[in-house]
Write a protein that holds these residues in place. Structure first.
Motif, PDB file in Angstrom:
ATOM      1  N   SER A  21      19.384 -17.289  -2.399  1.00 52.97           N
ATOM      2  CA  SER A  21      19.670 -17.006  -0.986  1.00 52.97           C
ATOM      3  C   SER A  21      18.663 -17.718  -0.115  1.00 52.97           C
ATOM      4  O   SER A  21      17.460 -17.639  -0.390  1.00 52.97           O
ATOM      5  N   SER A  22      19.124 -18.337   0.946  1.00 52.84           N
ATOM      6  CA  SER A  22      18.202 -19.067   1.843  1.00 52.84           C
ATOM      7  C   SER A  22      17.082 -18.152   2.338  1.00 52.84           C
ATOM      8  O   SER A  22      15.936 -18.576   2.494  1.00 52.84           O
ATOM      9  N   ASP A  23      17.440 -16.902   2.577  1.00 55.31           N
ATOM     10  CA  ASP A  23      16.486 -15.905   3.069  1.00 55.31           C
ATOM     11  C   ASP A  23      15.203 -15.842   2.256  1.00 55.31           C
ATOM     12  O   ASP A  23      14.120 -15.639   2.798  1.00 55.31           O
ATOM     13  N   LEU A  24      15.346 -15.982   0.938  1.00 53.94           N
ATOM     14  CA  LEU A  24      14.190 -15.860   0.039  1.00 53.94           C
ATOM     15  C   LEU A  24      13.109 -16.857   0.449  1.00 53.94           C
ATOM     16  O   LEU A  24      11.929 -16.509   0.537  1.00 53.94           O
ATOM     17  N   PHE A  25      13.513 -18.102   0.707  1.00 55.01           N
ATOM     18  CA  PHE A  25      12.503 -19.116   1.016  1.00 55.01           C
ATOM     19  C   PHE A  25      12.017 -19.001   2.469  1.00 55.01           C
ATOM     20  O   PHE A  25      10.868 -19.279   2.744  1.00 55.01           O
ATOM     21  N   HIS A  26      12.915 -18.554   3.359  1.00 56.84           N
ATOM     22  CA  HIS A  26      12.480 -18.381   4.749  1.00 56.84           C
ATOM     23  C   HIS A  26      11.388 -17.325   4.817  1.00 56.84           C
ATOM     24  O   HIS A  26      10.375 -17.501   5.460  1.00 56.84           O
ATOM     25  N   ARG A  27      11.621 -16.230   4.101  1.00 55.57           N
ATOM     26  CA  ARG A  27      10.616 -15.154   4.140  1.00 55.57           C
ATOM     27  C   ARG A  27       9.460 -15.434   3.201  1.00 55.57           C
ATOM     28  O   ARG A  27       8.323 -15.078   3.485  1.00 55.57           O
ATOM     29  N   GLY A  28       9.744 -16.041   2.066  1.00 56.00           N
ATOM     30  CA  GLY A  28       8.721 -16.231   1.041  1.00 56.00           C
ATOM     31  C   GLY A  28       7.802 -17.398   1.344  1.00 56.00           C
ATOM     32  O   GLY A  28       6.593 -17.231   1.530  1.00 56.00           O
ATOM     33  N   VAL A  29       8.353 -18.597   1.405  1.00 53.69           N
ATOM     34  CA  VAL A  29       7.514 -19.791   1.606  1.00 53.69           C
ATOM     35  C   VAL A  29       7.039 -19.864   3.055  1.00 53.69           C
ATOM     36  O   VAL A  29       5.953 -20.367   3.341  1.00 53.69           O
ATOM     37  N   GLY A  30       7.872 -19.348   3.993  1.00 54.32           N
ATOM     38  CA  GLY A  30       7.422 -19.260   5.383  1.00 54.32           C
ATOM     39  C   GLY A  30       8.201 -20.171   6.306  1.00 54.32           C
ATOM     40  O   GLY A  30       8.348 -21.356   6.043  1.00 54.32           O
ATOM     41  N   GLU A  31       8.653 -19.560   7.396  1.00 52.58           N
ATOM     42  CA  GLU A  31       9.452 -20.230   8.422  1.00 52.58           C
ATOM     43  C   GLU A  31       8.742 -21.452   9.005  1.00 52.58           C
ATOM     44  O   GLU A  31       9.376 -22.442   9.342  1.00 52.58           O
ATOM     45  N   THR A  32       7.397 -21.368   9.127  1.00 46.42           N
ATOM     46  CA  THR A  32       6.684 -22.460   9.816  1.00 46.42           C
ATOM     47  C   THR A  32       6.203 -23.551   8.862  1.00 46.42           C
ATOM     48  O   THR A  32       5.660 -24.548   9.292  1.00 46.42           O
ATOM     49  N   SER A  33       6.406 -23.355   7.557  1.00 42.29           N
ATOM     50  CA  SER A  33       5.962 -24.405   6.636  1.00 42.29           C
ATOM     51  C   SER A  33       6.900 -25.605   6.770  1.00 42.29           C
ATOM     52  O   SER A  33       8.077 -25.451   7.100  1.00 42.29           O
ATOM     53  N   ASP A  34       6.361 -26.817   6.524  1.00 43.25           N
ATOM     54  CA  ASP A  34       7.200 -28.022   6.580  1.00 43.25           C
ATOM     55  C   ASP A  34       8.356 -27.894   5.602  1.00 43.25           C
ATOM     56  O   ASP A  34       9.475 -28.301   5.881  1.00 43.25           O
ATOM     57  N   ILE A  35       8.044 -27.322   4.437  1.00 39.45           N
ATOM     58  CA  ILE A  35       9.065 -27.237   3.382  1.00 39.45           C
ATOM     59  C   ILE A  35      10.315 -26.529   3.895  1.00 39.45           C
ATOM     60  O   ILE A  35      11.428 -27.010   3.726  1.00 39.45           O
ATOM     61  N   VAL A  36      10.125 -25.378   4.553  1.00 35.08           N
ATOM     62  CA  VAL A  36      11.293 -24.617   5.003  1.00 35.08           C
ATOM     63  C   VAL A  36      11.844 -25.155   6.322  1.00 35.08           C
ATOM     64  O   VAL A  36      13.053 -25.246   6.515  1.00 35.08           O
ATOM     65  N   SER A  37      10.949 -25.594   7.238  1.00 39.32           N
ATOM     66  CA  SER A  37      11.470 -26.012   8.540  1.00 39.32           C
ATOM     67  C   SER A  37      12.143 -27.372   8.491  1.00 39.32           C
ATOM     68  O   SER A  37      12.991 -27.677   9.307  1.00 39.32           O
ATOM     69  N   LYS A  38      11.766 -28.228   7.525  1.00 43.97           N
ATOM     70  CA  LYS A  38      12.315 -29.592   7.555  1.00 43.97           C
ATOM     71  C   LYS A  38      12.921 -30.073   6.246  1.00 43.97           C
ATOM     72  O   LYS A  38      13.606 -31.078   6.228  1.00 43.97           O
ATOM     73  N   GLU A  39      12.598 -29.428   5.135  1.00 41.94           N
ATOM     74  CA  GLU A  39      12.870 -30.120   3.872  1.00 41.94           C
ATOM     75  C   GLU A  39      13.857 -29.438   2.928  1.00 41.94           C
ATOM     76  O   GLU A  39      14.146 -29.973   1.867  1.00 41.94           O
ATOM     77  N   THR A  40      14.368 -28.265   3.286  1.00 44.94           N
ATOM     78  CA  THR A  40      15.224 -27.597   2.292  1.00 44.94           C
ATOM     79  C   THR A  40      16.642 -28.167   2.276  1.00 44.94           C
ATOM     80  O   THR A  40      17.139 -28.655   3.281  1.00 44.94           O
ATOM     81  N   TYR A  41      17.255 -28.096   1.117  1.00 43.39           N
ATOM     82  CA  TYR A  41      18.683 -28.401   0.982  1.00 43.39           C
ATOM     83  C   TYR A  41      19.422 -27.082   1.166  1.00 43.39           C
ATOM     84  O   TYR A  41      19.420 -26.235   0.268  1.00 43.39           O
ATOM     85  N   ASP A  42      20.017 -26.895   2.359  1.00 41.69           N
ATOM     86  CA  ASP A  42      20.719 -25.643   2.656  1.00 41.69           C
ATOM     87  C   ASP A  42      22.218 -25.907   2.717  1.00 41.69           C
ATOM     88  O   ASP A  42      22.630 -26.945   3.215  1.00 41.69           O
ATOM     89  N   PHE A  43      22.989 -24.987   2.253  1.00 38.56           N
ATOM     90  CA  PHE A  43      24.447 -25.116   2.401  1.00 38.56           C
ATOM     91  C   PHE A  43      25.100 -23.741   2.344  1.00 38.56           C
ATOM     92  O   PHE A  43      24.458 -22.770   1.926  1.00 38.56           O
ATOM     93  N   LYS A  44      26.332 -23.709   2.822  1.00 37.29           N
ATOM     94  CA  LYS A  44      27.104 -22.473   2.700  1.00 37.29           C
ATOM     95  C   LYS A  44      27.996 -22.618   1.484  1.00 37.29           C
ATOM     96  O   LYS A  44      28.625 -23.664   1.308  1.00 37.29           O
ATOM     97  N   ASP A  45      28.030 -21.605   0.613  1.00 31.21           N
ATOM     98  CA  ASP A  45      28.934 -21.718  -0.539  1.00 31.21           C
ATOM     99  C   ASP A  45      30.338 -21.308  -0.101  1.00 31.21           C
ATOM    100  O   ASP A  45      30.572 -20.987   1.071  1.00 31.21           O
ATOM    101  N   ARG A  46      31.290 -21.328  -1.041  1.00 30.44           N
ATOM    102  CA  ARG A  46      32.682 -21.071  -0.664  1.00 30.44           C
ATOM    103  C   ARG A  46      32.902 -19.621  -0.226  1.00 30.44           C
ATOM    104  O   ARG A  46      33.938 -19.271   0.305  1.00 30.44           O
ATOM    105  N   GLY A  47      31.921 -18.769  -0.482  1.00 22.96           N
ATOM    106  CA  GLY A  47      32.004 -17.378  -0.024  1.00 22.96           C
ATOM    107  C   GLY A  47      31.228 -17.187   1.267  1.00 22.96           C
ATOM    108  O   GLY A  47      30.901 -16.057   1.628  1.00 22.96           O
TER     109      GLY A  47
END
Ligand code: HAM
Length: 422
Positions: free
Chosen positions: A45-71
Motif C-alpha cells: 500500500s502506498s500509505d506504508l511508505f508515505h507514513r514509514g519512509v516519510g512524506e518529505t523524503s526525496d524517495i517518497v516525494s519524488k521517486e516512488t513508482y505509484d499506481f492504482k491497481d485494477r481494484g
C-alpha cells in the motif's frame, strides 16, 4: 526491437556467477550472526511508505513508482525494505514472540525513479538486515559490523565507515528548534525544496544535494551538540563496542540520512576508491526506534542497514577483485551419435554423484569439442568412443596437466572423489 526500461539492467554470464557467489557468502554470514531470512511483497500500500519512509523524503516525494491497481487501490513498488519488514513485524505479531530481538535479513529488488547513472538504477538490489526489539548499543555495533565483515571477507580495502547520532526524540526536538532559528535569516538563500523542508522537516535541509555546498550549510548547528545525556551515552557505548570489534570509523556530523525514520545511530559505509564516482555510498543504515509505533505497532526499538549490490559489484571491479567461481569438474565428449545415449546417462550419473558435469549437445567434431573444453575449462574431460561403450573402461584426461587415466565406469566416482579432493 523492444529494449529494457531506462535504469534497469540484465544479468548474464560471469556477472550472474558473481552475484550468486555474493548471495551465498551473505547467506553463510547471516547464519554466523543468527539472522532469519524474511520476504515481504515487492508492492505494498502506498500509505506504508508515505507514513514509514516519510512524506518529505526525496524517495517518497519524488521517486516512488505509484499506481492504482485494477481494484482502485493505491500501490507503490517498494523503494526500500525497512518499511515492509516493520509492517510484517506488526501484522504477524512477531513482537509477541519470546525470542527478542527479532533478527531478520532480506534480499531483493527495490524501485526508485531516480536519474540513472553509474551505481544508480531505477531497479536495484538490496541486501539488508533489521533487528527489532532491543535498544542495546551492542546491536548497533553488530549491524555496522556485518557489512564491514562482509567487505573484508571479499578483500575490499577502500572502505570508510562514517557514523553519527541523530539522538532520541527529545534531542531531535531541541535540534529542530536550533535549526529553525539558524536558517530563519537565510530562508531566501535556500532552494525551493528546502523552503518546504524548512516548514515540514528542517533536518532534511542538511541532506539537500543542491544547497549542501553553501556556506550557511557548512556552518549550520550540528546534531551531535544537541544530544541529551541518554543519547550521548548510547552513542558512546556504540563507539565502545565498535572499538571492541576493531572496526575503524569516523564520526561525521554530516551523515543525517535521507529517510525520516532514523533516531540515534546512523551510519554509511563509503567506497574511498580512486575514480569510483559520486554514487559511493556502498551501504547505509541506523536506528529507527519510532517506526514500529508510527506504523501502529507497539513501541519497539530497532536498528538495521541495507547494501546495494550494483555499487558492491562496481567496488569489486574498481579494486580488481576476482571472485572464486564454481567451476566445471567434468566435460563429456561423445565421439559420434552412436555414443550419445551412453554419454548422456553417464553425465546424469556423475551429476547425481555430486560433480559439476556437462556434455556436448552440438555434435561437434573432436577438434571443436576440444576448443569448447578450453572455453568451459573443466578439470577433466572424458571422451567416449566405440571402445569405451563396449568395455566400460573410460579414458579420463586431466585438462590442466593433460595426464590420461584409464578408469572403469564403476570406479569413476571414487576416482573423481580422490582427485578432486586433492
Ligand atoms: P538507503 O541509503 O536509501 O537506505 O539505501 C541503502 C543502499 O542501497 C545505498 O547505500 C546504496 O548502496 C543502495 N541504493 C540506494 N538507492 C540506489 C539506487 N537507485 N541504485 C542503486 N543502489 C541504490 C535504505 O534503503 C534503508 N532502508 C536502509 C536501512 C535498513 N536502514 C535501516 N534499516
Amino acid at each position: 526491437m523492444i529494449q529494457k526500461p531506462k535504469g534497469t539492467y540484465d544479468v548474464y554470464g560471469s556477472k550472474g556467477k558473481n552475484i550468486i557467489y555474493l548471495e551465498n557468502l551473505l547467506k553463510a554470514l547471516m547464519e554466523k550472526y543468527n539472522y532469519n531470512y524474511v520476504r515481504t511483497p515487492i508492492f505494498e500500500s502506498s500509505d506504508l511508505f508515505h507514513r514509514g519512509v516519510g512524506e518529505t523524503s526525496d524517495i517518497v516525494s519524488k521517486e516512488t513508482y505509484d499506481f492504482k491497481d485494477r481494484g482502485n487501490r493505491n500501490i507503490t513498488l517498494r523503494p526500500e525494505g525497512t518499511a515492509g519488514i516493520v509492517r510484517s513485524f506488526i501484522e504477524n505479531k512477531m513482537y509477541a514472540e519470546a525470542n527478542t530481538p527479532t533478527k531478520n535479513w532480506y534480499y531483493g529488488p527495490m524501485y526508485r525513479y531516480e536519474r540513472p547513472q553509474s551505481g544508480r538504477f531505477r531497479e536495484f538490489y538490496q541486501f539488508g538486515v533489521e533487528a527489532l526489539g532491543s535498544n542495546n548499543p551492542m546491536l548497533d555495533a553488530e549491524i555496522i559490523s556485518i557489512p564491514v565483515t562482509f567487505y573484508k571477507l571479499l578483500g575490499l580495502k577502500g572502505i570508510k565507515v562514517n557514523i553519527n547520532s541523530l539522538g532520541d526524540i527529545e534531542s531531535r526536538l531541541n535540534y529542530k528548534k536550533a535549526l529553525l532559528d539558524y536558517f530563519k535569516p537565510y530562508i531566501n538563500d535556500l532552494c525551493e525544496d528546502c523552503k518546504i523542508r524548512y516548514e515540514k522537516n528542517p533536518l532534511r535541509i542538511l541532506d539537500c544535494k543542491l544547497d549542501n555546498k553553501l556556506e550557511i550549510m557548512i556552518n549550520a548547528p550540528k546534531i551531535i551538540d544537541y544530544l541529551n545525556e541518554e543519547s550521548k551515552k548510547h552513542f558512546e557505548e556504540v563507539k565502545k563496542y565498535l572499538d571492541i570489534l576493531d572496526i575503524d570509523y569516523v564520526v561525521n556530523p554530516n551523515v543525517v540520512r535521507g529517510l525520516d525514520y532514523y533516531t540515534n545511530t546512523v551510519f554509511e559505509v563509503e567506497a574511498s576508491i580512486e575514480g569510483f564516482g559520486s554514487q559511493n555510498v556502498l551501504c547505509a543504515g541506523g536506528r529507527y526506534n519510532g517506526l514500529v509505533e508510527t506504523l501502529d505497532g507497539p513501541s519497539t526499538p530497532a536498528v538495521g542497514f541495507a547494501l546495494g549490490f550494483e555499487r558492491l559489484l562496481n567496488a569489486l571491479e574498481a579494486e580488481k577483485i576476482v571472485l572464486e567461481e564454481e567451476s566445471l569438474d567434468i566435460y563429456i565428449i561423445p565421439m559420434s551419435d552412436e555414443e550419445k545415449t551412453y554419454s548422456y546417462k553417464l553425465c546424469h550419473d556423475l551429476r547425481m554423484s555430486g560433480f559439476n558435469t556437462d556434455i556436448d549437445y552440438m555434435s561437434r567434431n573432436i577438434k571443436s569439442n576440444f576448443k569448447q573444453a578450453d572455453r568451459l575449462n573443466p578439470k577433466f574431460v572424458i571422451i567416449i568412443g566405440d571402445e569405451e561403450t563396449k568395455t566400460d573402461v573410460l579414458t579420463i584426461k586431466n585438462n590442466l596437466t593433460k595426464e590420461e587415466y584409464k578408469v572403469k565406469t564403476e570406479e569413476l566416482v571414487n576416482f573423481f572423489d580422490d582427485l578432486l579432493d586433492e
